[in-house]
Design an enzyme around this catalytic site. Structure first.
Site, short mmCIF file in Angstrom:
data_model
loop_
_atom_site.label_atom_id
_atom_site.label_comp_id
_atom_site.label_asym_id
_atom_site.label_seq_id
_atom_site.Cartn_x
_atom_site.Cartn_y
_atom_site.Cartn_z
N CYS A 202 -2.84 -6.46 0.20
CA CYS A 202 -1.42 -6.14 0.05
C CYS A 202 -0.58 -7.38 0.38
CB CYS A 202 -1.07 -4.92 0.91
SG CYS A 202 0.53 -4.17 0.53
N ASP B 186 -2.10 -0.04 -10.00
CA ASP B 186 -1.28 -0.39 -8.84
C ASP B 186 0.19 -0.49 -9.26
OD1 ASP B 186 0.01 -1.52 -6.66
OD2 ASP B 186 -1.52 -3.06 -6.33
N HIS C 249 -3.42 0.88 -5.76
CA HIS C 249 -3.09 0.04 -4.62
C HIS C 249 -3.82 0.54 -3.38
CE1 HIS C 249 -0.64 -2.94 -2.59
NE2 HIS C 249 -0.40 -2.07 -1.64
#
Length: 245
Positions: A125, A183, A214
């Protein structure tokens, strides 16, 4: 390998940074990986990831990425309150401060007898972005970047022209870029921008777009994909064994 763990306070230009260290129990000097967390800092899934890597013969450093903005030891929950705080933190801290954190960690690595001086970066991330960003430092020999956010959008605060994508032509490290096609945080157009910029600047990289959402590496929550996570760990270990040998 059996591993050991400890915490150290590392001094940076913007304040003390608590950092967890996971490394093999056997004596010796090993290559290092700076493992950058999500916006939530060192949660249990991040700790488990770091331990897994350490067990394959690496010294893994997990810094508190927003140490300036939270009491030492802060771990945010995977809920709306934690997400809001973490997102506020990422939009407050300057990328240049992250650069200083990376250099402070490298300075610490160089002073440890259990480190062999070779350093890589990895993250998920925003941590994937910070792993990419860390590769601007010439001491980073390999960066494994999992669903890195905000590279394409230039939304993290920094000096004009010093965003990570604009600066990527200076990267000499080997890069591995991994994105989930489902994502929502990195659109197809965003992925194409990152890819074309890296390709135009002849960077040394591999590129993977997986059928994943994600945070598919996080072993908590509905988006976790164990098979893909194992595949990515194997790729990371292979890359770091090659780049940091």
């Amino acid at each position: 390998m059996i591993i050991q763990s400890q915490q150290k306070i590392i001094s940076t230009p913007s304040g003390d940074m608590q950092t967890s260290i996971y490394r093999p129990l056997d004596e010796g000097s090993y290559p290092s990986i700076i493992f950058y967390s999500e916006i939530f800092q060192e949660t249990a899934p991040i700790t488990r990831s770091a331990k897994l890597l350490a067990g394959h013969g690496f010294v893994v450093f997990v810094p508190e990425v927003f140490h300036e903005l939270n009491p030492m030891g802060t771990v945010l929950a995977y809920d709306d309150i934690g997400k809001d705080k973490g997102n506020a933190d990422k939009l407050t801290k300057q990328l240049e401060q992250h650069d200083n954190d990376t250099q402070s960690l490298i300075n610490f690595v160089d002073a440890q007898t259990y480190c062999n001086g070779k350093v890589g970066s990895m993250g998920v991330c925003i941590g994937g972005h910070l792993a990419f960003r860390a590769a601007l430092n010439p001491r980073i020999d390999g960066a494994f970047c999992l669903y890195p956010t905000d590279i394409h959008s230039n939304t993290l605060p920094c000096a004009h022209g010093n965003d990570s994508l604009s600066q990527c032509p200076t990267i000499k490290a080997e890069l591995c870029m991994i994105f989930g096609k489902q994502d929502p945080h990195v659109s197809r157009e965003g992925r194409e921008l990152i890819h074309s910029t890296m390709q135009d600047n002849d960077l040394n990289y591999t590129w993977h777009e997986l059928n994943a959402q994600h945070a598919f590496m996080r072993d908590e929550g509905d988006r976790y994909d164990p098979a893909l996570a194992l595949y990515c760990y194997q790729m990371a270990i292979q890359m770091f064994n090659r780049c940091l040998s």
